[in-house]
Design a protein around this motif. Structure first.
Motif, PDB file in Angstrom:
ATOM      1  N   ALA A 135      13.564   8.307   7.792  1.00 46.39           N
ATOM      2  CA  ALA A 135      13.157   7.080   7.112  1.00 46.39           C
ATOM      3  C   ALA A 135      13.077   5.938   8.112  1.00 46.39           C
ATOM      4  N   CYS A 136      12.195   4.980   7.859  1.00 41.17           N
ATOM      5  CA  CYS A 136      12.015   3.838   8.762  1.00 41.17           C
ATOM      6  C   CYS A 136      13.340   3.169   9.103  1.00 41.17           C
ATOM      7  N   GLY A 137      14.169   2.998   8.066  1.00 40.25           N
ATOM      8  CA  GLY A 137      15.417   2.293   8.272  1.00 40.25           C
ATOM      9  C   GLY A 137      16.488   3.080   8.978  1.00 40.25           C
ATOM     10  N   ALA A 138      16.237   4.356   9.217  1.00 39.61           N
ATOM     11  CA  ALA A 138      17.269   5.223   9.790  1.00 39.61           C
ATOM     12  C   ALA A 138      17.133   5.374  11.309  1.00 39.61           C
ATOM     13  N   PHE A 139      16.181   4.678  11.890  1.00 39.73           N
ATOM     14  CA  PHE A 139      16.001   4.790  13.337  1.00 39.73           C
ATOM     15  C   PHE A 139      16.955   3.867  14.066  1.00 39.73           C
ATOM     16  N   ASP A 140      17.282   4.263  15.263  1.00 35.75           N
ATOM     17  CA  ASP A 140      18.134   3.449  16.113  1.00 35.75           C
ATOM     18  C   ASP A 140      17.249   2.566  16.991  1.00 35.75           C
ATOM     19  N   SER A 161      12.070   4.740   0.163  1.00 36.53           N
ATOM     20  CA  SER A 161      12.078   5.013   1.597  1.00 36.53           C
ATOM     21  C   SER A 161      10.740   5.569   2.072  1.00 36.53           C
ATOM     22  N   ARG A 162      10.380   5.158   3.259  1.00 40.71           N
ATOM     23  CA  ARG A 162       9.151   5.680   3.840  1.00 40.71           C
ATOM     24  C   ARG A 162       9.555   6.669   4.934  1.00 40.71           C
ATOM     25  N   MET A 163       9.176   7.904   4.759  1.00 39.94           N
ATOM     26  CA  MET A 163       9.561   8.940   5.709  1.00 39.94           C
ATOM     27  C   MET A 163       8.508   9.089   6.803  1.00 39.94           C
ATOM     28  N   ASN A 164       8.978   9.440   7.985  1.00 39.79           N
ATOM     29  CA  ASN A 164       8.088   9.560   9.141  1.00 39.79           C
ATOM     30  C   ASN A 164       8.169  10.940   9.777  1.00 39.79           C
ATOM     31  N   THR A 165       7.015  11.472  10.095  1.00 42.87           N
ATOM     32  CA  THR A 165       6.935  12.763  10.763  1.00 42.87           C
ATOM     33  C   THR A 165       6.082  12.616  12.014  1.00 42.87           C
ATOM     34  N   GLU A 173       0.847  -1.202   0.000  1.00 44.27           N
ATOM     35  CA  GLU A 173       0.000   0.000   0.000  1.00 44.27           C
ATOM     36  C   GLU A 173       0.874   1.239   0.000  1.00 44.27           C
ATOM     37  N   ARG A 174       0.710   2.032  -1.047  1.00 46.68           N
ATOM     38  CA  ARG A 174       1.589   3.198  -1.196  1.00 46.68           C
ATOM     39  C   ARG A 174       1.019   4.460  -0.568  1.00 46.68           C
ATOM     40  N   THR A 175      -0.254   4.461  -0.308  1.00 46.24           N
ATOM     41  CA  THR A 175      -0.847   5.628   0.350  1.00 46.24           C
ATOM     42  C   THR A 175      -1.668   5.172   1.544  1.00 46.24           C
ATOM     43  N   VAL A 182       9.219   8.408  -0.244  1.00 45.94           N
ATOM     44  CA  VAL A 182      10.159   9.165  -1.061  1.00 45.94           C
ATOM     45  C   VAL A 182      11.047   8.103  -1.686  1.00 45.94           C
ATOM     46  N   GLY A 183      10.758   7.751  -2.924  1.00 43.99           N
ATOM     47  CA  GLY A 183      11.476   6.649  -3.540  1.00 43.99           C
ATOM     48  C   GLY A 183      11.067   5.361  -2.846  1.00 43.99           C
TER      49      GLY A 183
END
Lengths: 105, 105
Positions: B42-47, B76-80, B2-4, B73-74
DNA sequence: ATAAAAGTACGACGCTCGTCAAACTTTGAT
DNA sequence: ATCAAAGTTTGACGAGCGTCGTACTTTTAT
């Protein structure tokens, strides 16, 4: 029956434990009822829809997290919200949960 | 995939769901990292010390509770962090949890 | 075209939590 | 002395949650 249950000191309050206590709706209701009252409330006098043994469990979780203080008066166990102490350690937390705003959701 | 993904509206925010999201230490850590950052992450950038599939699960829980907003974004899934909206509905709640005071416990 | 990167979806597994009933304990009233 | 009232303790049960690995999808880079 343990007549003088142990209560954690303020220095031992732990956020994880407090949140685990507050995530249960029955326990949050107990906290809300204590917060709204200006007197101590006996375990059996709360408006909660669970059995006595389940109630005992919930009060134990709240006590061990430091949210309430318990003491016996006859056969009744009275409960007090440790409001000031919680506010000291986690300022704003109980406020955020006892607000009518939050209560409504 | 699911992209949206659907995000709840502010009027649908629910205290029980928010607390269930915040009671998990991994998810609280995600919220704290978002709160400390001034950009999306991005999801993968969290510690966080869990597998990718578990991470996906945690992000889903946070999103469905209304705590975060996600967009691609590409690959990557960005989180706010939906800070302002949460503050509007549950004033003081996130403040109480992101305080260094609370973080230390 | 192919492959790598970033997540997601789907089961599955263990553990914990909320719940209750039944038996027990302690205190207070008759 | 008895009995009722108020909680506690124990053991059990079912549901849900956090976790993972594997397979899959979508996008980007080569």
């Amino acid at each position: 029956m343990e007549r003088t249950p142990s209560h954690p000191q303020v220095s031992q309050f732990n956020l994880q434990q407090v949140l685990e206590a507050l995530v249960d709706p029955v326990r949050r209701s107990i906290v809300a009822q204590l917060d709204a009252a200006d007197e101590d409330i006996a375990c059996g006098a709360f408006d909660i829809a669970v059995s006595k043994s389940t109630a005992t469990h919930h009060f134990k979780v709240l006590r061990e997290a430091g949210l309430i203080r318990q003491h016996y008066v006859g056969t009744s166990r009275m409960n007090t919200l440790r409001r000031a102490e919680m506010d000291e350690v986690f300022p704003g937390l109980l406020d955020a949960l006892t607000t009518p705003q939050a209560q409504g959701r």
